[in-house]
Design an enzyme around this catalytic site. Structure first.
Site, PDB file in Angstrom:
ATOM      1  N   ALA A 200       0.804  -1.222   0.000  1.00 10.56           N
ATOM      2  CA  ALA A 200       0.000   0.000   0.000  1.00 10.56           C
ATOM      3  C   ALA A 200       0.837   1.272   0.000  1.00 10.56           C
ATOM      4  O   ALA A 200       0.472   2.266  -0.617  1.00 10.56           O
ATOM      5  CB  ALA A 200      -0.932   0.006   1.211  1.00 10.56           C
ATOM      6  N   THR A 237      -5.884 -10.801  14.028  1.00  6.89           N
ATOM      7  CA  THR A 237      -6.952  -9.812  13.892  1.00  6.89           C
ATOM      8  C   THR A 237      -6.570  -8.771  12.853  1.00  6.89           C
ATOM      9  O   THR A 237      -5.463  -8.233  12.871  1.00  6.89           O
ATOM     10  CB  THR A 237      -7.220  -9.131  15.246  1.00  6.89           C
ATOM     11  N   CYS A 323      16.387   0.282   0.278  1.00  6.16           N
ATOM     12  CA  CYS A 323      16.815  -0.716   1.255  1.00  6.16           C
ATOM     13  C   CYS A 323      18.332  -0.743   1.416  1.00  6.16           C
ATOM     14  O   CYS A 323      18.842  -1.253   2.391  1.00  6.16           O
ATOM     15  CB  CYS A 323      16.350  -2.106   0.832  1.00  6.16           C
TER      16      CYS A 323
END
Length: 736
Positions: A200, A237, A323
């Site tokens: 995202a 969850t 990275c």
């Protein structure tokens, strides 16, 4: 100064529409989607709405979307999950040499579990060729994983054609589309892939959330076990807040896709065309094939990328993938593309985005032109802004890719080179390069020997005065560690006179001169060169009686080990370079680095000291290793008694660690016996590359407390940190 963000491939900001969609789930809408009451139903509906928004973006059914914690987890789930669920069919996986570490490292892991992996080469444009895939396929091949678009150079792979080859051989296909979703059209039906990774934060959604597309009929072994969330595919969850954000970001990305593509292409081409005019010899990587519309990978020959990035004021870009920002190694992507070394080391990735303006590109180009000109001394470049930065605006650590003694050569490499050189044959050489002592010693008379050392490095602090003072302190330390008295010094200077005002050099030299005065000596001359990076150091000469030379070997069984300064300067200095250190910590560490080892040296000579050295670039473990190497004693180090600078652990835990410290740990690891309870952070702290550290002193155990007390009374931050023992000769045992 205006900050210009050209690193949208690293991450993107959360746009206002996404933030607004998320806000209700920070407050009233907090229910667990697995609950059957109204609170849970509300959030369950929000999760399913987001799933639909994402499925609309990539043209699939909502039930084909599984939420993950990000792109890395999605890649892990896709590749490991498919491999373990289908290993009864075969054990061969095919990927490419230009994948993101979240794919490469998964494949490396699977190789340790009995799987075979083929890493396909790419051509000069970074493209995987169909013929190479055909040749790599075996009867045992079960999965092909090729990224959709490369994060460093933006090259788009011919996924549909590669999928056709895989499907013709009944092989599943995964693609890491983290960099392409939201930037270009991604249609899983057209591509016909079985698994596809989404992140995202690459398209204006929140970090820490991603998704994996799983085609019907594809079976994966679960990575996360627990309850039956996500249709029993991924326990835990649901992260409602970020799932909602990802859904809204997907909706906006689909709506604005073509507008963003057009804008990004215009800005990217404007940047590349203008820089090509200014620097005809640059290389634009992947320009001959399809690329992401926002990504430009440009190689500047004979320029070190990290130095260029550090020197660009107010322009955020990356040396290769984000990275690997802290590494100066050539990226595996550029190596796979066979980019020549002098180009590869100077490769910068510029990636534009939704909020980039043409005016920002113009400003950024000016800054790039100026800095490349300074670094290459290219007189042909047309410059339309002043190149010289004002004295008060200078942060010295921005003008170098390294810092302090952490930028030394790797000790293991240096050892190999020095072993091949001849040893001194002059009988008057009392201590030479055959030992690992801090300085050389040459006999002048029966009662007098000359001690000499040389040390220099790049900035470890931003203040030029303290850079000079610390560098001088560091050089003088080698004389003090051998128990000698300094008599004079010479300057060694490398200075980018076309990048920095000469007033900066004046401050560096003034700081060194003040420290020399404190040591009671004069600086009598020296040598300078014009260099791309500021560097400073000194040759220091001293004198000593030949019978009183203090070497780093000679510790006796039972001797106690005293350290006279805290450690952690390498980590703290790296954090200073990133601008995340408090003024209090920065000032205290600076003061310690600028503290001469004169008092420590003069004090230890009053006691029965058998060996001493100073702690610098090889770290505490490296220099202690030199004290026990090839001797009949080893050392026992009490970790809890080792003094560390405040915040060093915090920054090390955050991964702010100089490459020199990591190399040190690799170098000494075979000679260290670590307590099993020591963490990786504990170990790196002990190996941290120091600049102007304290003395390590091996003292008779009967006099250790008295020596320590006198050092403390004289204001030094000394500690008794261990002892020498014949239990493990040549080894260091670290106790917790």
């Amino acid at each position: 100064m205006t900050q210009i963000y050209l690193d949208y491939n690293a991450t993107t900001p959360i746009i206002e529409e996404v933030a607004e969609a998320m806000k209700p789930y920070l407050g009233a809408l907090f229910g667990n989607p697995s609950s059957s009451h109204s609170y849970g139903i509300e959030t369950k509906l929000a999760v399913e709405k987001a799933r639909e928004q994402i499925s609309n973006l990539i043209n699939c059914a909502p039930e084909n979307i599984v939420f993950t914690s990000g792109g890395s987890e999605a890649n892990n789930y896709a590749i490991k999950g498919y491999a373990f669920a289908n290993q009864h069919k075969g054990n061969h996986i095919i990927t490419s040499a230009v994948e993101h570490p979240a794919v490469i490292e998964v494949c490396r892991f699977l190789e340790t579990k009995g799987f075979e992996v083929t890493y396909l080469p790419v051509n000069a444009d970074g493209v995987v060729e169909e013929e190479n895939l055909k040749l790599a396929i075996k009867s045992s091949t079960i999965l092909v994983s090729i990224m959709h678009a490369n994060n460093e150079v933006g090259v788009i792979q011919p996924i549909a054609q590669l999928v056709n080859i895989a499907k013709a051989n009944n092989i599943a296909f995964h693609t890491d589309a983290a960099q392409s979703v939201g930037k270009i059209e991604v249609d899983v039906q057209t591509m016909d892939v079985d698994l596809l990774t989404i992140a995202a934060h690459k398209f204006y959604g929140p970090k820490g959330i991603g998704a994996l597309y799983i085609a019907n009929g594809i079976k994966l072994e679960k990575l996360i076990h627990g309850a039956d969330h996500e249709r029993n595919l991924r326990a835990g969850t649901e992260n409602i807040l970020e799932i909602v954000g990802m859904g809204k970001a997907s909706e906006v990305a689909k709506r604005d896709l073509q507008k963003n593509i057009n804008s990004n292409i215009e800005l990217r081409n404007f940047l590349e065309s203008n820089l090509s005019i200014a620097f005809p010899n640059i290389k634009i990587n992947g320009i001959g094939v399809k690329r992401l519309p926002n990504t430009s990978s440009i190689s500047f020959p004979k320029v070190e990328a990290n130095t260029l990035i550090a020197s660009m004021q107010g322009v955020a870009a990356s040396a290769g993938a984000a990275c690997h920002t802290d590494s100066i190694d050539v990226s595996t992507v550029l190596e796979a593309m066979a980019i020549p070394l002098d180009y590869a080391m100077g490769t910068i990735r510029f990636s534009v985005g939704k909020y980039t303006t043409k005016e920002e590109i113009i400003i950024a180009m000016k800054e790039v032109k100026n800095k490349v000109k300074e670094l290459t001394k290219d007189k042909e470049v047309i410059i339309d802004v002043p190149t010289m930065i004002a004295h008060d605006d200078v942060r010295l650590t921005n003008f170098t890719s390294g810092g302090g003694c952490a930028c030394k050569l790797r000790p293991q490499d240096l050892e190999k080179v020095l072993k091949k050189l001849d040893k001194p044959t002059d009988a008057k050489v009392l201590v030479g390069k055959e030992s690992s002592d801090d300085a050389c010693v040459y006999s002048l008379t029966d009662d007098l020997a000359l001690v000499q050392t040389l040390d220099f490095f790049t900035p470890i602090v931003d203040d030029p005065y303290y850079f000079g003072a610390i560098a001088a302190t560091n050089a003088l330390s080698d004389i003090y560690a051998m128990g000698a008295k300094p008599i004079f010094a010479l300057n060694i200077v490398g200075f980018p006179q076309n990048r920095l005002p000469l007033t900066i050099l004046e401050e560096i030299l003034r700081g060194a001169q003040d420290k020399a005065k404190e040591a009671g000596i004069n600086i009598l001359g020296g040598h300078s060169i014009d260099d791309n990076e500021p560097k400073y150091g000194m040759v220091v000469s001293g004198v000593i009686h030949p019978d009183k030379i203090m070497q780093n070997i000679g510790a006796h069984n039972g001797d106690m080990l005293i350290l006279t300064k805290p450690i952690g300067t390498g980590i703290i200095s790296s954090a200073v370079k990133k601008g995340v250190v408090s003024d209090k910590t920065r000032d205290f560490v600076t003061q310690q680095m600028a503290t001469l080892n004169r008092i420590a040296s003069e004090t230890m000579l009053k006691y029965d000291v058998h060996a001493a050295t100073d702690v610098t670039g090889f770290g505490l473990l490296g220099h202690l290793r030199e004290m026990v190497m090839n001797t009949e004693v080893g050392a026992e180090l009490d970790f809890n008694k080792v003094p560390f600078f405040d915040d060093a652990r915090k920054f090390a835990t955050a991964g702010i660690i100089p490459a020199g410290s990591k190399n040190n740990l690799k170098w000494v690891n075979d000679d260290i016996i670590f307590d099993a309870q020591l963490s990786d952070v504990d170990k790196i702290l002990l190996a941290d590359a120091q600049t102007s550290g304290g003395l390590l002193i091996a003292v008779n155990p009967n006099e250790a407390d008295e020596l320590l007390s006198e050092l403390l009374n004289k204001g030094l931050k000394a500690s008794l940190i261990g002892k020498f023992s014949d239990a493990n000769p040549g080894k260091i045992r670290v106790l917790l």
